[in-house]
Write an enzyme that holds these catalytic residues in place. Structure first.
Site, PDB file in Angstrom:
ATOM      1  N   LYS A 268       0.438   7.949   8.402  1.00 38.07           N
ATOM      2  CA  LYS A 268       0.090   9.188   9.134  1.00 38.07           C
ATOM      3  C   LYS A 268      -0.371   8.676  10.431  1.00 38.07           C
ATOM      4  O   LYS A 268      -1.295   8.443  10.823  1.00 38.07           O
ATOM      5  CB  LYS A 268      -1.121   9.837   8.579  1.00 38.07           C
ATOM      6  CG  LYS A 268      -0.969  10.871   7.332  1.00 38.07           C
ATOM      7  CD  LYS A 268      -2.089  11.547   6.716  1.00 38.07           C
ATOM      8  CE  LYS A 268      -1.812  12.273   5.659  1.00 38.07           C
ATOM      9  NZ  LYS A 268      -3.033  12.740   4.898  1.00 38.07           N
TER      10      LYS A 268
ATOM     11  N   ASP B  78      -3.902   6.040   6.158  1.00 44.95           N
ATOM     12  CA  ASP B  78      -4.402   7.243   6.872  1.00 44.95           C
ATOM     13  C   ASP B  78      -5.146   6.741   8.172  1.00 44.95           C
ATOM     14  O   ASP B  78      -4.601   6.657   9.201  1.00 44.95           O
ATOM     15  CB  ASP B  78      -4.959   8.030   5.781  1.00 44.95           C
ATOM     16  CG  ASP B  78      -5.429   9.729   6.356  1.00 44.95           C
ATOM     17  OD1 ASP B  78      -5.360   9.847   7.608  1.00 44.95           O
ATOM     18  OD2 ASP B  78      -5.764  10.368   5.511  1.00 44.95           O
ATOM     19  N   SER B  79      -6.516   6.597   7.868  1.00 45.94           N
ATOM     20  CA  SER B  79      -7.312   5.997   9.183  1.00 45.94           C
ATOM     21  C   SER B  79      -7.141   4.714   9.277  1.00 45.94           C
ATOM     22  O   SER B  79      -7.310   4.151  10.468  1.00 45.94           O
ATOM     23  CB  SER B  79      -8.798   6.287   8.915  1.00 45.94           C
ATOM     24  OG  SER B  79      -9.148   5.325   7.629  1.00 45.94           O
ATOM     25  N   GLY B  80      -6.599   3.877   8.300  1.00 44.19           N
ATOM     26  CA  GLY B  80      -6.280   2.614   8.481  1.00 44.19           C
ATOM     27  C   GLY B  80      -7.280   1.706   8.089  1.00 44.19           C
ATOM     28  O   GLY B  80      -7.322   0.500   8.078  1.00 44.19           O
ATOM     29  N   LEU B  81      -8.645   2.324   7.771  1.00 44.07           N
ATOM     30  CA  LEU B  81      -9.863   1.408   7.348  1.00 44.07           C
ATOM     31  C   LEU B  81      -9.531   0.633   6.163  1.00 44.07           C
ATOM     32  O   LEU B  81     -10.051  -0.479   5.936  1.00 44.07           O
ATOM     33  CB  LEU B  81     -11.036   2.630   7.353  1.00 44.07           C
ATOM     34  CG  LEU B  81     -11.368   3.319   8.451  1.00 44.07           C
ATOM     35  CD1 LEU B  81     -12.518   4.530   8.138  1.00 44.07           C
ATOM     36  CD2 LEU B  81     -11.946   2.384   9.483  1.00 44.07           C
TER      37      LEU B  81
ATOM     38  N   GLU C 276       0.767  -1.147   0.076  1.00 48.26           N
ATOM     39  CA  GLU C 276       0.149  -0.039   0.165  1.00 48.26           C
ATOM     40  C   GLU C 276       0.976   1.166  -0.016  1.00 48.26           C
ATOM     41  O   GLU C 276       2.140   1.373   0.595  1.00 48.26           O
ATOM     42  CB  GLU C 276      -1.150   0.065   1.272  1.00 48.26           C
ATOM     43  CG  GLU C 276      -2.428  -0.569   1.202  1.00 48.26           C
ATOM     44  CD  GLU C 276      -2.983   0.514   0.162  1.00 48.26           C
ATOM     45  OE1 GLU C 276      -2.718   1.246  -0.842  1.00 48.26           O
ATOM     46  OE2 GLU C 276      -4.325   0.895   0.794  1.00 48.26           O
ATOM     47  N   ASP C 277       0.328   2.294  -0.464  1.00 50.57           N
ATOM     48  CA  ASP C 277       1.121   3.645  -0.702  1.00 50.57           C
ATOM     49  C   ASP C 277       0.975   4.163   0.797  1.00 50.57           C
ATOM     50  O   ASP C 277       2.057   4.656   1.177  1.00 50.57           O
ATOM     51  CB  ASP C 277       0.624   4.354  -1.631  1.00 50.57           C
ATOM     52  CG  ASP C 277      -0.882   4.858  -1.582  1.00 50.57           C
ATOM     53  OD1 ASP C 277      -1.648   3.954  -1.073  1.00 50.57           O
ATOM     54  OD2 ASP C 277      -1.252   5.946  -2.092  1.00 50.57           O
ATOM     55  N   ILE C 278      -0.357   4.233   1.429  1.00 49.07           N
ATOM     56  CA  ILE C 278      -0.272   5.091   2.747  1.00 49.07           C
ATOM     57  C   ILE C 278      -1.477   4.513   3.320  1.00 49.07           C
ATOM     58  O   ILE C 278      -2.527   3.633   3.074  1.00 49.07           O
ATOM     59  CB  ILE C 278      -0.816   6.505   2.243  1.00 49.07           C
ATOM     60  CG1 ILE C 278      -0.672   7.615   3.411  1.00 49.07           C
ATOM     61  CG2 ILE C 278      -1.945   6.580   1.449  1.00 49.07           C
ATOM     62  CD1 ILE C 278      -0.740   9.091   3.106  1.00 49.07           C
TER      63      ILE C 278
HETATM   64  C1  PRP Z   1      -6.025   5.806  -0.711  1.00 45.37           C
HETATM   65  C2  PRP Z   1      -4.723   5.200  -0.341  1.00 45.37           C
HETATM   66  C3  PRP Z   1      -5.055   4.030   0.447  1.00 45.37           C
HETATM   67  C4  PRP Z   1      -6.100   4.601   1.223  1.00 45.37           C
HETATM   68  C5  PRP Z   1      -5.582   5.009   2.885  1.00 45.37           C
HETATM   69  O1  PRP Z   1      -6.670   5.304  -1.700  1.00 45.37           O
HETATM   70  O2  PRP Z   1      -4.208   4.996  -1.723  1.00 45.37           O
HETATM   71  O3  PRP Z   1      -5.211   3.000  -0.223  1.00 45.37           O
HETATM   72  O4  PRP Z   1      -6.726   5.695   0.864  1.00 45.37           O
HETATM   73  O5  PRP Z   1      -6.696   5.529   3.509  1.00 45.37           O
HETATM   74  P1  PRP Z   1      -7.369   4.849   4.810  1.00 45.37           P
HETATM   75  O6  PRP Z   1      -6.008   4.478   5.433  1.00 45.37           O
HETATM   76  O7  PRP Z   1      -7.849   6.349   5.567  1.00 45.37           O
HETATM   77  O8  PRP Z   1      -8.308   4.162   4.363  1.00 45.37           O
HETATM   78  P2  PRP Z   1      -7.759   5.835  -2.482  1.00 45.37           P
HETATM   79  O9  PRP Z   1      -9.206   5.429  -2.057  1.00 45.37           O
HETATM   80  O10 PRP Z   1      -7.624   7.451  -2.611  1.00 45.37           O
HETATM   81  O11 PRP Z   1      -7.653   5.177  -3.735  1.00 45.37           O
HETATM   82  P3  PRP Z   1      -6.255   5.278  -4.794  1.00 45.37           P
HETATM   83  O12 PRP Z   1      -5.272   4.402  -4.198  1.00 45.37           O
HETATM   84  O13 PRP Z   1      -6.771   4.702  -6.217  1.00 45.37           O
HETATM   85  O14 PRP Z   1      -6.040   6.889  -5.031  1.00 45.37           O
HETATM   86 MG    MG Z   2      -5.293   3.615  -2.321  1.00 39.11          MG
END
Ligand code: PRP
Ligand code: MG
Ligand code: MN
Length: 186
Positions: A137, A109-112, A105-107
């Site tokens: 984050k 944030d909330s972890g959801l 995964e790239d990031i």
């Molecule tokens: C973003 C990111 C993670 C997720 C993280 O994806 O790439 O998959 O949100 O957020 P969270 O920890 O709060 O759940 P996004 O839904 O924007 O789709 P994308 O990867 O196509 O940009």
């Molecule tokens: Mg994503």
């Protein structure tokens, strides 16, 4: 270095910073999976596409059957906050039963999103299931998801580039930057 995009307030990690960190993670994975028979790296589209492509090139496991698969999901849509609703846009092509799996995964944030993916893929009976996440984050986390490999812990700013978007833009930037507030606040 080439010009910084005008909507970027500052660069958090340059292309070189990212390259070095990704290579370190690749070495850790190489070491941890040297006895693995089957390793499947699962890139979560779209955000992870650049991290995935660099990470797999820094893994060196000649005795392991290394395969790649992808899943497309969406939780953010065109807003800057996670909605918590994870939609599967494209599922895996392969069966992960009995295999060692790393979700890329790239990031977080909330972890959801990652929490949902760990539950979903865990139910498909892999031999092991771990996660490699480029950015975390720390202050955004709502659900504690175990991450085995983390690139960088970052502050609560809106990050773009190296695969990460705002409303589908800026994914192509080779560095990780902070998006100017005036670009997403009205
Ligand atoms: C973003 C990111 C993670 C997720 C993280 O994806 O790439 O998959 O949100 O957020 P969270 O920890 O709060 O759940 P996004 O839904 O924007 O789709 P994308 O990867 O196509 O940009
Ligand atoms: Mg994503
Ligand atoms: Mn996104």
């Amino acid at each position: 270095m080439s010009e910084i995009h005008p909507n970027v307030k500052r660069v958090l990690y340059s292309a070189d910073d990212i390259k070095n960190r990704v290579q370190e993670i690749g070495k850790q994975i190489t070491n941890d999976y040297k006895d693995s028979k089957d390793l499947v790296l699962i890139g979560i589209l779209k955000g992870s596409f650049m991290f995935m492509s660099d990470l797999v090139r820094s893994i060196n496991l000649p005795k392991t059957n290394v395969t790649l698969d992808f899943m497309a999901i969406s939780s953010y849509g065109h807003s800057t906050n996670s909605s918590g609703v994870v939609r599967i846009l494209m599922d895996l092509k392969s069966n992960i039963e009995g295999k060692d799996v790393i979700i890329v995964e790239d990031i977080i944030d909330s972890g959801l999103t990652l929490n949902h993916l760990v539950e979903l893929l865990g139910s498909r009976k892999p031999n092991s299931l771990h996660t490699a996440v480029l950015l975390r984050k720390k202050d955004g986390i709502k659900i504690d998801v175990p991450c085995r490999y983390i690139g960088f812990d970052i502050p609560m700013v809106f990050i773009i580039g190296y695969g990460l978007d705002f409303a589908e833009n800026y994914r192509e930037l080779p560095y990780l930057g902070e998006l100017r507030e005036e670009c997403y606040k009205k």
